[in-house]
Design a protein around this motif. Sequence first.
Motif, PDB file in Angstrom:
ATOM      1  N   ALA A  77       8.865  -0.273   7.937  1.00 52.33           N
ATOM      2  CA  ALA A  77       9.536  -0.749   8.975  1.00 52.33           C
ATOM      3  C   ALA A  77       9.245   0.274  10.014  1.00 52.33           C
ATOM      4  CB  ALA A  77      10.928  -0.855   8.804  1.00 52.33           C
ATOM      5  N   LYS A  78       8.335   1.038  10.217  1.00 49.04           N
ATOM      6  CA  LYS A  78       7.921   1.936  11.286  1.00 49.04           C
ATOM      7  C   LYS A  78       7.718   1.159  12.475  1.00 49.04           C
ATOM      8  CE  LYS A  78       5.706   5.844  10.999  1.00 49.04           C
ATOM      9  NZ  LYS A  78       4.863   6.835  10.492  1.00 49.04           N
ATOM     10  N   GLY A  79       7.699   1.672  13.563  1.00 55.61           N
ATOM     11  CA  GLY A  79       7.719   1.201  14.791  1.00 55.61           C
ATOM     12  C   GLY A  79       6.109   1.011  14.882  1.00 55.61           C
ATOM     13  N   SER A  80       5.357   1.881  14.659  1.00 52.89           N
ATOM     14  CA  SER A  80       3.744   1.882  14.659  1.00 52.89           C
ATOM     15  C   SER A  80       3.246   0.900  13.876  1.00 52.89           C
ATOM     16  CB  SER A  80       3.544   3.196  14.351  1.00 52.89           C
ATOM     17  OG  SER A  80       3.566   3.513  12.811  1.00 52.89           O
ATOM     18  N   VAL A  81       3.895   0.607  12.618  1.00 51.60           N
ATOM     19  CA  VAL A  81       3.297  -0.588  11.988  1.00 51.60           C
ATOM     20  C   VAL A  81       3.627  -1.784  12.634  1.00 51.60           C
ATOM     21  CG1 VAL A  81       3.697  -1.708   9.514  1.00 51.60           C
ATOM     22  CG2 VAL A  81       3.551   0.867   9.728  1.00 51.60           C
ATOM     23  N   PRO A 126      -2.404   6.824   6.429  1.00 49.59           N
ATOM     24  CA  PRO A 126      -2.087   6.178   7.551  1.00 49.59           C
ATOM     25  C   PRO A 126      -3.120   5.323   7.881  1.00 49.59           C
ATOM     26  CG  PRO A 126      -2.838   8.439   8.215  1.00 49.59           C
ATOM     27  CD  PRO A 126      -2.210   8.260   6.512  1.00 49.59           C
ATOM     28  N   GLU A 127      -4.428   5.263   7.344  1.00 45.70           N
ATOM     29  CA  GLU A 127      -5.560   4.571   7.611  1.00 45.70           C
ATOM     30  C   GLU A 127      -5.269   3.106   7.018  1.00 45.70           C
ATOM     31  OE1 GLU A 127      -6.545   6.482   3.712  1.00 45.70           O
ATOM     32  OE2 GLU A 127      -5.505   7.126   5.595  1.00 45.70           O
ATOM     33  N   LEU A 128      -4.197   2.993   6.303  1.00 44.10           N
ATOM     34  CA  LEU A 128      -4.055   1.563   5.876  1.00 44.10           C
ATOM     35  C   LEU A 128      -3.150   0.707   6.401  1.00 44.10           C
ATOM     36  CD1 LEU A 128      -3.618   2.575   1.901  1.00 44.10           C
ATOM     37  CD2 LEU A 128      -5.600   2.017   2.953  1.00 44.10           C
ATOM     38  N   TRP A 129      -2.563   1.636   7.683  1.00 47.64           N
ATOM     39  CA  TRP A 129      -1.510   0.835   8.151  1.00 47.64           C
ATOM     40  C   TRP A 129      -1.857   0.546   9.714  1.00 47.64           C
ATOM     41  CZ3 TRP A 129       2.677  -0.970   5.657  1.00 47.64           C
ATOM     42  CH2 TRP A 129       2.911  -0.340   4.380  1.00 47.64           C
ATOM     43  N   THR A 130      -3.166   0.263   9.936  1.00 48.17           N
ATOM     44  CA  THR A 130      -3.827   0.254  11.287  1.00 48.17           C
ATOM     45  C   THR A 130      -3.879  -1.237  11.806  1.00 48.17           C
ATOM     46  OG1 THR A 130      -6.077   0.228  10.486  1.00 48.17           O
ATOM     47  CG2 THR A 130      -4.956   2.672  11.120  1.00 48.17           C
ATOM     48  N   GLU A 131      -4.317  -1.354  13.168  1.00 47.74           N
ATOM     49  CA  GLU A 131      -4.910  -2.589  13.490  1.00 47.74           C
ATOM     50  C   GLU A 131      -5.900  -3.160  12.924  1.00 47.74           C
ATOM     51  OE1 GLU A 131      -5.006  -2.997  17.825  1.00 47.74           O
ATOM     52  OE2 GLU A 131      -3.530  -1.404  18.119  1.00 47.74           O
ATOM     53  N   ALA A 153       0.808  -1.212   0.096  1.00 48.65           N
ATOM     54  CA  ALA A 153      -0.205   0.112   0.044  1.00 48.65           C
ATOM     55  C   ALA A 153       1.040   1.308  -0.110  1.00 48.65           C
ATOM     56  CB  ALA A 153      -0.961   0.049   1.273  1.00 48.65           C
ATOM     57  N   PHE A 154       0.251   2.316  -0.376  1.00 50.93           N
ATOM     58  CA  PHE A 154       0.939   3.524  -0.273  1.00 50.93           C
ATOM     59  C   PHE A 154       1.328   3.931   1.297  1.00 50.93           C
ATOM     60  CE2 PHE A 154      -1.433   4.794  -4.268  1.00 50.93           C
ATOM     61  CZ  PHE A 154      -0.335   4.961  -4.821  1.00 50.93           C
ATOM     62  N   GLY A 155       2.305   4.822   1.244  1.00 55.08           N
ATOM     63  CA  GLY A 155       3.116   4.750   2.913  1.00 55.08           C
ATOM     64  C   GLY A 155       2.251   5.406   3.614  1.00 55.08           C
ATOM     65  N   ALA A 156       2.468   5.057   5.082  1.00 58.18           N
ATOM     66  CA  ALA A 156       1.679   5.814   6.228  1.00 58.18           C
ATOM     67  C   ALA A 156       1.658   7.268   6.312  1.00 58.18           C
ATOM     68  CB  ALA A 156       2.237   5.134   7.580  1.00 58.18           C
ATOM     69  N   ARG A 157       2.910   7.636   5.598  1.00 55.33           N
ATOM     70  CA  ARG A 157       2.740   9.373   5.722  1.00 55.33           C
ATOM     71  C   ARG A 157       1.585   9.922   4.846  1.00 55.33           C
ATOM     72  NH1 ARG A 157       4.626  12.963   1.753  1.00 55.33           N
ATOM     73  NH2 ARG A 157       5.154  11.015   0.458  1.00 55.33           N
ATOM     74  N   VAL A 158       1.122   9.146   3.902  1.00 57.47           N
ATOM     75  CA  VAL A 158       0.007   9.762   2.896  1.00 57.47           C
ATOM     76  C   VAL A 158      -1.070   9.058   3.254  1.00 57.47           C
ATOM     77  CG1 VAL A 158       1.788  10.556   1.201  1.00 57.47           C
ATOM     78  CG2 VAL A 158       0.524   8.237   0.873  1.00 57.47           C
TER      79      VAL A 158
END
Length: 239
Positions: free
Chosen positions: A200-204, A174-179, A167-172
């Motif tokens: 590789a973000k910690g939040s991911v 963020p809703e795609l990289w959630t629980e 998916a596109f990155g969490a910077r643009v």
Amino acid sequence: MQRHIITTADGSKTIQIEEWNEQYHSIHGAIQEANHVYIKHGLLFCFDTHGFSKETLKDVSQTIAILEIGLGTGLNCFLTLLEAEKHHVAIHYRGVEAYPIALEEMEALNYVEELQAHDKKALFEEMHSSAWETDISLTPDFKLHKQQKLFKDITDKSQFDLIYFDAFGARVQPELWTETIFKIMFESLKANGILVTYAAKGSVRRAMQAVGFSVEKLPGPPGKREMLRATKHSTQLKC
């Protein structure tokens, strides 16, 4: 949204979204990134976890079910098709994409040329021109099923051996990289299935772990220090 074709550092092309300053692939090399993240640490690792080595795969009839989150330019799908033919492995490939690229954008990409796969040009074109929401046999051993939908609308349960999370990155987005999204991914995998992503973000990583994945950091592709691989171990099933 304004999109245009750019050339990445390894000579392969990708699509850039101007408003987001975001690309479909790494500017350090589209093909290099895809091969490193999704083929080396995804597909070939999946071969090994199914009990086969690259040397023995040619003698084994094995079907692997793959889900790609973000079919995009079709690069990951095309590389997978080439590897499947090389190792004589049957692939069932599901590509989910909410906003398919236009055929003229596909025609501007140079993956066939860069990979010296000129005899597969028609297959790459068919990947993009074929009908959505139906099974397409690109080769006798490679079945593609494209779905035009949002990732949050995926409802499959225990269907896939491997997920390419591109998916596109969490910077643009963020809703795609959630629980919420990773729970959907976890539930769609079979026991001991894996998910690989360039992120590789910690939040991911924490979101993946929160829904039950075991997560490991791996060396990243050119221009990126790390990437993540997550496994749904049979002892961790939450489906």
